[in-house]
Design an enzyme around this catalytic site. Structure first.
Site, PDB file in Angstrom:
ATOM      1  N   GLU A 109      17.207   3.265 -15.278  1.00 40.01           N
ATOM      2  CA  GLU A 109      15.716   2.878 -15.800  1.00 40.01           C
ATOM      3  C   GLU A 109      15.990   2.577 -17.283  1.00 40.01           C
ATOM      4  O   GLU A 109      16.959   3.180 -18.072  1.00 40.01           O
ATOM      5  CB  GLU A 109      15.027   4.283 -15.885  1.00 40.01           C
ATOM      6  N   ASP A 110      14.963   2.021 -18.276  1.00 45.23           N
ATOM      7  CA  ASP A 110      14.744   1.963 -19.557  1.00 45.23           C
ATOM      8  C   ASP A 110      14.835   3.146 -20.253  1.00 45.23           C
ATOM      9  O   ASP A 110      15.526   3.618 -21.091  1.00 45.23           O
ATOM     10  CB  ASP A 110      14.133   0.749 -20.068  1.00 45.23           C
ATOM     11  N   ILE A 111      13.709   4.003 -20.032  1.00 45.19           N
ATOM     12  CA  ILE A 111      13.282   5.051 -20.644  1.00 45.19           C
ATOM     13  C   ILE A 111      12.577   5.869 -19.524  1.00 45.19           C
ATOM     14  O   ILE A 111      11.796   5.640 -19.104  1.00 45.19           O
ATOM     15  CB  ILE A 111      12.500   4.418 -22.076  1.00 45.19           C
ATOM     16  N   VAL A 112      12.858   7.271 -19.859  1.00 47.98           N
ATOM     17  CA  VAL A 112      12.032   8.401 -19.249  1.00 47.98           C
ATOM     18  C   VAL A 112      11.100   8.871 -20.185  1.00 47.98           C
ATOM     19  O   VAL A 112      11.565   9.493 -21.199  1.00 47.98           O
ATOM     20  CB  VAL A 112      12.925   9.385 -18.505  1.00 47.98           C
ATOM     21  N   ASP A 113       9.669   8.694 -20.077  1.00 47.47           N
ATOM     22  CA  ASP A 113       8.712   9.248 -20.875  1.00 47.47           C
ATOM     23  C   ASP A 113       8.139  10.405 -20.241  1.00 47.47           C
ATOM     24  O   ASP A 113       8.545  11.535 -20.387  1.00 47.47           O
ATOM     25  CB  ASP A 113       7.859   8.050 -21.362  1.00 47.47           C
ATOM     26  N   GLY A 115       7.778  10.968 -17.261  1.00 46.93           N
ATOM     27  CA  GLY A 115       8.699  11.297 -15.974  1.00 46.93           C
ATOM     28  C   GLY A 115       8.068  10.749 -14.607  1.00 46.93           C
ATOM     29  O   GLY A 115       8.619  10.930 -13.396  1.00 46.93           O
ATOM     30  N   LEU A 116       6.757  10.304 -14.717  1.00 45.31           N
ATOM     31  CA  LEU A 116       6.058  10.038 -13.452  1.00 45.31           C
ATOM     32  C   LEU A 116       6.521   8.732 -12.812  1.00 45.31           C
ATOM     33  O   LEU A 116       6.691   8.752 -11.653  1.00 45.31           O
ATOM     34  CB  LEU A 116       4.490   9.599 -13.787  1.00 45.31           C
ATOM     35  N   THR A 117       7.089   7.990 -13.511  1.00 44.51           N
ATOM     36  CA  THR A 117       7.499   6.617 -12.936  1.00 44.51           C
ATOM     37  C   THR A 117       8.943   7.129 -11.945  1.00 44.51           C
ATOM     38  O   THR A 117       9.169   6.903 -10.920  1.00 44.51           O
ATOM     39  CB  THR A 117       7.957   5.698 -13.922  1.00 44.51           C
ATOM     40  N   LYS A 141      12.697  10.700 -23.509  1.00 44.64           N
ATOM     41  CA  LYS A 141      11.914  11.074 -24.737  1.00 44.64           C
ATOM     42  C   LYS A 141      11.401  12.433 -23.952  1.00 44.64           C
ATOM     43  O   LYS A 141      10.412  12.691 -23.384  1.00 44.64           O
ATOM     44  CB  LYS A 141      10.715  10.371 -24.650  1.00 44.64           C
ATOM     45  N   PHE A 162       7.251   5.148 -30.334  1.00 45.90           N
ATOM     46  CA  PHE A 162       7.165   4.083 -29.047  1.00 45.90           C
ATOM     47  C   PHE A 162       8.202   2.978 -29.583  1.00 45.90           C
ATOM     48  O   PHE A 162       8.170   2.447 -30.745  1.00 45.90           O
ATOM     49  CB  PHE A 162       5.836   3.399 -29.063  1.00 45.90           C
ATOM     50  N   ASP A 169       9.650  -3.410 -24.090  1.00 50.01           N
ATOM     51  CA  ASP A 169       8.554  -4.201 -24.586  1.00 50.01           C
ATOM     52  C   ASP A 169       7.349  -3.408 -25.327  1.00 50.01           C
ATOM     53  O   ASP A 169       7.268  -2.206 -24.933  1.00 50.01           O
ATOM     54  CB  ASP A 169       7.946  -5.277 -23.436  1.00 50.01           C
ATOM     55  N   ARG A 175      11.208  -7.775 -26.066  1.00 50.73           N
ATOM     56  CA  ARG A 175      12.461  -7.239 -25.119  1.00 50.73           C
ATOM     57  C   ARG A 175      13.672  -8.182 -25.507  1.00 50.73           C
ATOM     58  O   ARG A 175      14.706  -7.655 -25.304  1.00 50.73           O
ATOM     59  CB  ARG A 175      11.998  -7.998 -23.662  1.00 50.73           C
TER      60      ARG A 175
HETATM   61  P1  IMP Z   1       6.798   7.176 -17.578  1.00 47.70           P
HETATM   62  O1  IMP Z   1       6.306   7.181 -16.152  1.00 47.70           O
HETATM   63  O2  IMP Z   1       5.832   7.880 -18.491  1.00 47.70           O
HETATM   64  O3  IMP Z   1       8.161   7.980 -17.780  1.00 47.70           O
HETATM   65  O4  IMP Z   1       7.130   5.851 -18.215  1.00 47.70           O
HETATM   66  C1  IMP Z   1       8.329   4.988 -17.734  1.00 47.70           C
HETATM   67  C2  IMP Z   1       7.935   3.660 -18.263  1.00 47.70           C
HETATM   68  O5  IMP Z   1       6.956   3.610 -19.374  1.00 47.70           O
HETATM   69  C3  IMP Z   1       9.312   3.016 -18.879  1.00 47.70           C
HETATM   70  O6  IMP Z   1      10.192   2.581 -17.778  1.00 47.70           O
HETATM   71  C4  IMP Z   1       8.779   1.986 -19.737  1.00 47.70           C
HETATM   72  O7  IMP Z   1       8.497   0.668 -19.038  1.00 47.70           O
HETATM   73  C5  IMP Z   1       7.599   2.647 -20.163  1.00 47.70           C
HETATM   74  N1  IMP Z   1       7.536   3.199 -21.444  1.00 47.70           N
HETATM   75  C6  IMP Z   1       7.585   4.477 -21.924  1.00 47.70           C
HETATM   76  N2  IMP Z   1       7.825   4.744 -23.439  1.00 47.70           N
HETATM   77  C7  IMP Z   1       8.238   3.542 -23.707  1.00 47.70           C
HETATM   78  C8  IMP Z   1       8.420   3.020 -25.166  1.00 47.70           C
HETATM   79  O8  IMP Z   1       8.557   3.889 -26.047  1.00 47.70           O
HETATM   80  N3  IMP Z   1       8.490   1.947 -25.361  1.00 47.70           N
HETATM   81  C9  IMP Z   1       8.628   0.902 -24.144  1.00 47.70           C
HETATM   82  N4  IMP Z   1       7.984   1.202 -22.974  1.00 47.70           N
HETATM   83  C10 IMP Z   1       7.965   2.666 -22.700  1.00 47.70           C
HETATM   84 MG    MG Z   2      10.095   0.433 -17.344  1.00 45.48          MG
END
Ligand code: IMP
Ligand code: MG
Length: 188
Positions: A109-113, A115-117, A141, A162, A169, A175
């Protein structure tokens, strides 16, 4: 985190990304991650699954830093529209091309924010019977987490900013930046 409104005057609202990690820092960390992953994953082929689109740049560098046999596949999800906060709804827009049953899977994954994805994808992968399932994200994060998900490998832990670049992106922009930077709404 404040939501960043997207409209036709985006360029006027956004300052250039403020550098957070430069190319050298990213490269060194990705190489170290490759070694760490290689040491911890069971022997045999690593079935690397990248989450499009954000992970494509990271995954390209990570697989080259993995001194192991690999197999690469991708899936695409949509969890964000053109805003910077999650809808909580994860849609698979492109599924894997290869079966993962019996494989040692590394989800990238690029980033875990929130965590839902990641939670959704881990559940989906687990249902398909991999021999093992590990997850690696370039960025983490933790302060934004809404669900508890296991993250086995993370490149950098960051505060609630962000970030864009190196595959990430904002509304499909940035990107191709070679570094990771923070975007902030300009003062109104
Ligand atoms: P989550 O489901 O909230 O953890 O979000 C995961 C997805 O949100 C990541 O795979 C990103 O595509 C997008 N995302 C979350 N935070 C950022 C950020 O700071 N910059 C860009 N994309 C983000
Ligand atoms: Mg993503």
């Amino acid at each position: 985190m404040k939501g960043l409104a997207v409209n036709h005057t985006l360029e006027e609202q956004l300052a250039p990304p403020r550098p957070l990690f430069d190319e050298q820092q990213i490269s060194a960390r990705v190489k170290a991650l490759g070694r760490e992953i290689s040491e911890k994953l069971p022997s045999g082929n690593i079935h690397v699954v990248g989450v499009l689109r954000g992970a494509f740049v990271f995954m390209a560098d990570l697989v080259r830093a993995l001194p192991r046999e690999t197999c690469c596949d991708f899936l695409a999800v949509r969890s964000y529209g053109s805003e910077t906060k999650t809808s909580g709804i994860v849609e698979i827009t492109h599924d894997l091309s290869l079966p993962i049953s019996g494989q040692h899977v590394l989800l990238v994954e690029d980033i875990v924010d929130t965590g839902l994805t990641l939670r959704h994808l881990q559940q989906l992968m687990a249902m398909r019977g991999p021999a093992s399932l590990h997850t690696c994200a370039l960025l983490n994060k933790p302060s934004r987490r809404r669900v508890d998900v296991p993250l086995d490998f993370a490149g950098f832990e960051i505060p609630d900013h962000f970030v864009v670049g190196y595959g990430l992106d904002f509304d499909q922009r940035y990107r191709n930046l070679p570094y990771i930077g923070v975007i902030e709404a300009a003062q109104a």
